[in-house]
Scaffold this active site. Structure first.
Site, PDB file in Angstrom:
ATOM      1  N   THR A 193       0.806  -1.264   0.128  1.00 11.84           N
ATOM      2  CA  THR A 193       0.050  -0.017   0.192  1.00 11.84           C
ATOM      3  C   THR A 193       0.887   1.400  -0.017  1.00 11.84           C
ATOM      4  OG1 THR A 193      -1.586  -1.123   1.212  1.00 11.84           O
ATOM      5  CG2 THR A 193      -1.719   1.167   1.465  1.00 11.84           C
ATOM      6  N   GLU A 280       7.041  -1.765  -8.985  1.00 10.84           N
ATOM      7  CA  GLU A 280       7.811  -3.045  -9.156  1.00 10.84           C
ATOM      8  C   GLU A 280       8.314  -3.495 -10.529  1.00 10.84           C
ATOM      9  OE1 GLU A 280       4.600  -4.964  -5.847  1.00 10.84           O
ATOM     10  OE2 GLU A 280       4.257  -5.101  -8.114  1.00 10.84           O
ATOM     11  N   ASN A 403       5.569 -10.814  -9.107  1.00 10.29           N
ATOM     12  CA  ASN A 403       4.181 -11.172  -8.846  1.00 10.29           C
ATOM     13  C   ASN A 403       3.556 -12.425  -9.268  1.00 10.29           C
ATOM     14  OD1 ASN A 403       2.968  -8.553  -7.545  1.00 10.29           O
ATOM     15  ND2 ASN A 403       3.762  -7.751  -9.394  1.00 10.29           N
ATOM     16  N   SER A 408       5.168 -16.733  -1.284  1.00 13.50           N
ATOM     17  CA  SER A 408       5.635 -16.585   0.028  1.00 13.50           C
ATOM     18  C   SER A 408       5.125 -17.879   0.952  1.00 13.50           C
ATOM     19  CB  SER A 408       5.301 -15.274   0.850  1.00 13.50           C
ATOM     20  OG  SER A 408       3.845 -15.351   0.714  1.00 13.50           O
TER      21      SER A 408
END
Lengths: 408, 408
Positions: A193, A280, A403, A408
């Site tokens: 964010t 990114e 992405n 994770s």
């Protein structure tokens, strides 16, 4: 995963202290990372506050509460949690925020509604109350820290720390504005964010601070895009301690209001561009300037349609002066446009004018421009006087890797 | 560059001839490729026509003229040029279209306005009149060809040929519907526009054919997205030769109208999904079903916001059941939604219900589902009865490679 710093990173600037603002950081250990992840800004009595928030219909509890709190106009503290966004967590998320507000309020003797809370990181997991409680307790007693320490502590997937500074003269007094921000896109499960905070020692009435922040936001934070996606937690807060002692600014007619607004907008623009620079996978910062539209709002929508077009962003990533893709993006924006009056240029060289490729178009300077890190796209719609500028970054394999390839 | 066929490709189906439709192809040599690139469909006298076109404000001359031509309701010929989109070429582009219309009209003895022209390929270069003239001359005298030949000739960057077929019984007569389509995104400098053509031997009044095509389009072609970008030339035309001899369908109350519409919509949906299956870099076909919204239109807008989200598309590319990104996309859609009533599932397994992660959520079946080629995402907004389904593909390194790494 650890990411290399963005090639578009800028060094953290020199930033003076702001009287009435004390920064501290602590380790709440929201994630298993060996660094501070809870940031606490203590604000002097009488500090005015204003805020702009995500327009998401699925906003976090922090945002919902913050929207209400700013209406009261006063702030005494800011807490930022990094590592857990507390979004999409229902009533348990709200309870965690209320606990933090109560704990800080008790610690410094203020109303809970004067304590602003932001959270960023994993979603769907309620902010752990025990970690928050211990972290806040540590922060309340921690030694003051620097702007850069605080900027680092609010970060999650950011590849560099981000700050900006500007000054203005208001009523004969020099006032300072210092801002920090985090954000680089939205990485799962971390929602990276955009959270931004701008502190000033100027005295400004809360209502007027809100008016200025909203206006500055429209020309800065609302004019950047990395991937067109909107987080559930985007927040920018501005705090004015009033310690400079100037007569509080209350309207555009007040002496110094224009100067203060210019400085505020300057800090907002710097911070906004820093987020794009940390987009990114970004390899290039792209500035898109649209003119000749029926209104400024229309120009902004056209510019954002171009900035969000994957085909435009990949073309620039590939160093391809593909004005046809820009035509396409203008056409899909849903705004008034006339194909036969449209002109498009790169880096100051027009490629097409009045709806047709230029007969003597020389791609050499354009190709050279597109090899650089900072790209400029000019679009003139030729039907009005509206104009707007937005900033974005290119779309690269790095974006996909971040992405899609890593989990994770 | 030559691309491998999409892993989502389907074989070209068996398709019967349509009485009153004769297909021919020719080599106009718009590009230096050793294959036919001009397609000609000759249509029997009395053929009704309907069309839907891109909403781009920067549409090509072909689209601008086609919009006017369909209002007359009759068609005698279709010409499709592949290799040059003739877009953004001003009056010179329009002249080339008018030349083709006049040449075909003279050749078969009809009005120029009954000749429909589409073009797809490089933009900004007027369609070369000499090549078009020679190609049309060759096509007018060529031997008839198959559906697959025609489907191949209209293609540009497509990695496989695309056709669909359906039948219906109208007034006791069996009618056939055959469609071909091209499109896979927009590759520079080729704008791989979506061009689709549906032929039937049924008799249908032009006005009603238009009504049915527009309605079917709303549930099919308007429900697909590869990258959210909209071409300047998107066109779908439907031609009804009436050779079956059924009483012409003129309204929804006519016997067989519902059956014909169902078959038309079926062909449209098949064709639409084929375009997504050929999406640039696509590895997975993604179906996004939104329910519980305030209206069907609202559901479609929410579904498209999800389908166009780079973060959702990359998550699915990576096999990541990242419902947080779906929440984000719902939130940014600008449609009514209530965070605490939102439910999200993958492949029939709910991950979150009523705004919170499910306590007993088992990711195993979801992870297995996401390993497949066809992905289903369910979203229930929980606030109404609206619903819609859209189709898209994942966002992969292949998309970046096609659009950024290669230049022509």
């Amino acid at each position: 995963m650890e990411l290399d710093p963005s090639p578009l990173a800028l060094p953290f600037p020199e930033m003076p202290p702001i009287e009435g603002v004390t920064l501290r950081v602590a380790r709440a250990r929201y994630k298993d990372w060996g660094r501070a992840d809870l940031t606490y800004a203590e604000l002097a009595e009488g500090t005015a506050v204003a805020g702009v928030f995500t327009q998401s219909a699925c906003a976090s509890s922090e945002v919902e509460m913050g929207r209400e709190q700013v209406k009261r106009g006063g702030a005494r503290a800011l807490i930022v949690n990094a590592g857990n966004s507390n979004a999409f967590t229902g009533y348990r998320g709200r309870e965690a925020v209320e606990q933090i507000m109560a704990q800080v309020a008790e610690g410094i003797g203020c109303a809970p509604e004067e304590v602003f809370v932001s959270s960023t990181g994993v979603i769907g997991v309620p902010l752990p109350k025990d970690k928050a409680r211990a972290g806040v307790a540590e922060a309340l007693n921690a030694k003051p820290c620097t702007w850069e320490d605080a900027a680092r502590a609010i970060g999650t997937t950011d590849t560099f720390t981000k700050g900006a500074h500007a000054s203005a003269v208001v009523g004969g007094e020099r006032v300072e504005l210092c801002g920090i921000i985090k954000g680089s896109g939205m990485i799962a499960p971390d929602m990276a964010t955009m959270l931004g905070y701008i502190f000033t020692d100027a005295a400004v009435e809360p209502g007027f601070l809100q008016e200025m922040l909203s206006r500055a936001n429209g020309a800065t934070f609302s004019c950047i895009t990395v991937d067109g996606d909107t987080s559930t937690s985007d927040t920018v807060l501005s705090f004015a301690t009033g310690k400079t002692g100037n007569a509080a600014l209350g309207s555009w007619d007040d002496a110094g209001a224009d100067a203060f607004y210019a400085a505020l907008k300057d800090v907002c623009r710097q911070l906004a561009q820093l987020v794009v620079r940390d987009g990114e996978g970004a390899q290039k910062l792209i500035e898109i300037a649209v003119s000749g539209s029926v209104s400024d709002d229309s120009a902004r929508r056209v510019a954002l349609a171009i900035a969000n077009s994957p085909l435009v962003k990949t073309a620039i990533a590939g160093g391809d002066a593909n004005w046809g893709r820009v035509v396409m993006a203008v056409g899909k924006a849903g705004e008034p446009a006339d194909r036969d009056k449209l002109s498009i240029g790169f880096g100051g060289t027009w490629a097409a004018k009045d709806g047709q490729p230029l007969a003597d178009y020389d791609e050499t300077p354009v190709a050279k421009h597109l090899e650089g890190r900072e790209i400029r796209v000019d679009v003139d719609l030729g039907i009005g006087k509206g104009r707007a500028t937005v900033w974005t970054c290119d779309l690269t394999h790095g974006y996909i890797s971040i992405n899609a390839d890593y989990r994770s």
